[in-house]
Design a protein around this motif. Structure first.
Motif, PDB file in Angstrom:
ATOM      1  N   PHE A 195       0.819  -1.210   0.000  1.00 17.20           N
ATOM      2  CA  PHE A 195       0.000   0.000   0.000  1.00 17.20           C
ATOM      3  C   PHE A 195       0.852   1.260   0.000  1.00 17.20           C
ATOM      4  O   PHE A 195       0.457   2.269  -0.594  1.00 17.20           O
ATOM      5  N   ILE A 196       2.009   1.230   0.651  1.00 17.83           N
ATOM      6  CA  ILE A 196       2.921   2.378   0.573  1.00 17.83           C
ATOM      7  C   ILE A 196       3.290   2.641  -0.889  1.00 17.83           C
ATOM      8  O   ILE A 196       3.276   3.783  -1.367  1.00 17.83           O
ATOM      9  N   THR A 197       3.600   1.574  -1.604  1.00 18.07           N
ATOM     10  CA  THR A 197       3.925   1.698  -3.029  1.00 18.07           C
ATOM     11  C   THR A 197       2.744   2.256  -3.817  1.00 18.07           C
ATOM     12  O   THR A 197       2.898   3.142  -4.664  1.00 18.07           O
ATOM     13  N   LEU A 198       1.548   1.751  -3.522  1.00 21.22           N
ATOM     14  CA  LEU A 198       0.336   2.218  -4.204  1.00 21.22           C
ATOM     15  C   LEU A 198       0.119   3.707  -3.970  1.00 21.22           C
ATOM     16  O   LEU A 198      -0.184   4.458  -4.915  1.00 21.22           O
ATOM     17  N   TYR A 199       0.286   4.157  -2.721  1.00 22.20           N
ATOM     18  CA  TYR A 199       0.048   5.566  -2.404  1.00 22.20           C
ATOM     19  C   TYR A 199       1.076   6.471  -3.084  1.00 22.20           C
ATOM     20  O   TYR A 199       0.733   7.570  -3.548  1.00 22.20           O
ATOM     21  N   ILE A 200       2.306   6.023  -3.150  1.00 21.38           N
ATOM     22  CA  ILE A 200       3.326   6.814  -3.839  1.00 21.38           C
ATOM     23  C   ILE A 200       2.983   6.942  -5.324  1.00 21.38           C
ATOM     24  O   ILE A 200       3.060   8.034  -5.908  1.00 21.38           O
ATOM     25  N   VAL A 201       2.588   5.834  -5.934  1.00 19.70           N
ATOM     26  CA  VAL A 201       2.214   5.850  -7.347  1.00 19.70           C
ATOM     27  C   VAL A 201       1.014   6.772  -7.570  1.00 19.70           C
ATOM     28  O   VAL A 201       0.992   7.585  -8.518  1.00 19.70           O
ATOM     29  N   LEU A 202      -0.016   6.658  -6.720  1.00 14.88           N
ATOM     30  CA  LEU A 202      -1.208   7.497  -6.859  1.00 14.88           C
ATOM     31  C   LEU A 202      -0.870   8.974  -6.710  1.00 14.88           C
ATOM     32  O   LEU A 202      -1.389   9.824  -7.449  1.00 14.88           O
ATOM     33  N   LEU A 203      -0.004   9.285  -5.760  1.00 13.50           N
ATOM     34  CA  LEU A 203       0.370  10.682  -5.539  1.00 13.50           C
ATOM     35  C   LEU A 203       1.107  11.241  -6.753  1.00 13.50           C
ATOM     36  O   LEU A 203       0.808  12.354  -7.217  1.00 13.50           O
ATOM     37  N   VAL A 204       2.050  10.474  -7.287  1.00 13.47           N
ATOM     38  CA  VAL A 204       2.797  10.916  -8.464  1.00 13.47           C
ATOM     39  C   VAL A 204       1.865  11.070  -9.659  1.00 13.47           C
ATOM     40  O   VAL A 204       1.934  12.074 -10.394  1.00 13.47           O
ATOM     41  N   LEU A 205       0.970  10.109  -9.868  1.00 14.52           N
ATOM     42  CA  LEU A 205       0.031  10.182 -10.982  1.00 14.52           C
ATOM     43  C   LEU A 205      -0.900  11.385 -10.851  1.00 14.52           C
ATOM     44  O   LEU A 205      -1.210  12.052 -11.850  1.00 14.52           O
TER      45      LEU A 205
END
Length: 446
Positions: free
Chosen positions: A410-420
């Motif tokens: 989920f940390i990875t998911l949140y980083i990806v979502l924030l960048v996107l």
């Protein structure tokens, strides 16, 4: 790490991510309403364009807020089964009503965006007012559940069984009025300061035309006025919060201020580090009698200290630092906004100097940090309880394994979502430059 700590880390990270978008969803919709109102009153197309562009940005943020909020809801059930067992029987009412608040927000947001060219200015104002009301209502209803965790009411726990349930007593718990007002005020403040940052950044970068500079100045002044009023109210609400903590959660207040001994004329400790061995805040600045005044309304009032409570019930004492950072940011924002507005009054023809624009750019990130520090303080300072005085966090959390893997996923998911999200915002506004909208828009349609 044990499952309880991992559950707290995973849920806390999810909330920290979601709260960014949830807060802006409340604050920015209010700013859109004010932009539409100014457009209607002044017949100034710049405010119409402002409402349009802010709405497009809000729609992108909403696209992340909804799934991240859904994740938080699912995690409540997966990570905190013991907590949900009580919640489902006692405090389900605000969650149920929140569905209707979100429905109201979504429907009128669609009307506001897709039927804008068929609506008069007055009807657009009414539509976006309902959107803002729905967003604010959602924030209050979710906060009710949070406030109930701090001051539980409306039920009895008899031999592990929930009895004598009164849902409305749970909703109208002791901390609900104060914390609901605080949540709304900080959301309005943060949404306004984020828009202040954007306008100040564009002015610092020297907008390409006089029309753009005028547009950004109008947006900056509108957002500054709302931000200053909301931040002043937030500070005033802090006095009511201190009184509530004194009456309902004295241990939390003592931890926030690093107060070890119960005393009259209790000092307010600014910064420093609470030291249990010395039973004092080391390196802090003390204001005599100020904590007593905040908590009781009198500088001679008696405030309970940490030593009145079992040490195993003390929250982590670093909450003192979180509390000070939150308050320090709040007063810094008041100072910057107030100074900037005074500058605009007395030096209107000179405009804002670069150093002041840099300070104004910082207000958006600072306000978001203040929100994060505030939520972390509120939750951590309640430990070791999930439901204060009723249910320990260790009894509320799941005992399932593999939470560590989920945490990193989920940390990875949140980083990806924030960048996107950042990339989509950048792409959209680069493809829809302000100059073009100021040239072709009549301020009446999306």
């Amino acid at each position: 790490m044990d499952s309880v700590l991992l559950s707290r880390m995973l849920f806390g990270t999810s909330m920290a991510f979601h709260i960014i978008f949830a807060t802006l969803g409340v604050g920015v919709t209010l700013m859109i309403f004010f932009a539409e109102l100014m457009h209607w009153i002044r017949k100034d197309r710049d405010y119409g364009v402002m409402a349009k562009r802010w709405t497009k940005g809000f729609a992108i943020l909403l696209g992340v807020a909804i799934p991240s909020g859904t994740i938080v809801g699912v995690m409540l059930s997966l990570l905190w089964p013991g907590f949900m067992e009580i919640v489902g029987k006692v405090i389900a009412v605000p969650f149920q009503i929140e569905i209707f608040a979100f429905f109201l927000e979504a429907v009128f947001m669609s009307i506001y965006v897709y039927a804008a060219d068929r609506l008069s200015s007055l009807m657009r104002i009414i539509s976006v007012a309902i959107v803002a009301f729905g967003a604010s209502s959602s924030a209050v209803l979710i906060n009710i559940a949070h406030s109930w965790m701090n001051t539980p009411a409306g039920f009895q726990l008899t031999e592990g069984r929930v009895t004598d349930v009164d849902p409305w007593a749970a909703v109208l718990n002791a901390s609900m009025p104060v914390t609901s007002k605080h949540v709304l005020a900080t959301a309005y403040m943060t949404g306004a300061f984020v828009l202040v940052s954007i306008a100040a950044y564009r002015l610092l970068r020297k907008a390409s035309s006089a029309a753009e500079r005028t547009y950004h100045k109008k947006g900056l002044m509108l957002a500054l006025a709302v931000a200053l009023l909301a931040s002043i109210y937030t500070a005033a609400n802090g006095h009511d919060t201190a009184k509530m903590l004194h009456n309902e959660m004295p241990l939390k207040l003592a931890a926030a201020e690093g107060l070890f001994e119960t005393q009259a004329s209790a000092p307010l400790a600014i910064m420093g580090i609470p030291d249990p061995e010395q039973e004092a805040v080391v390196g802090g600045i003390e204001i005599p009698g100020m904590l007593s005044w905040l908590a009781t309304g009198s500088t001679d009032g008696v405030v309970q200290g940490l030593n009145d409570f079992p040490q195993e019930e003390w929250p982590p004492l670093f909450v003192h630092t979180l509390f000070n950072l939150m308050v320090g940011i709040g007063f810094s924002l008041i100072g910057i906004a107030g100074f900037a507005l005074l500058w605009s009054i007395f030096f209107r023809k000179r405009g804002f100097p670069a150093w002041l624009l840099i300070l104004l750019i910082a207000t958006g990130p600072l306000s978001m940090l203040g929100i994060e520090f505030g939520w972390i303080f509120s939750c951590v300072a309640r430990q070791p309880w999930t439901i204060y005085g009723i249910q320990l966090t260790s009894n509320a959390a799941t005992q399932s394994g593999n939470i560590g893997i989920l945490f990193f996923l989920f940390i990875t998911l949140y980083i990806v979502l924030l960048v996107l999200t950042i990339l989509v915002l950048k792409y959209f506004f680069s493809r829809n430059p302000l100059q073009r909208e100021l040239t072709v828009s009549n301020g009446e349609a999306f």
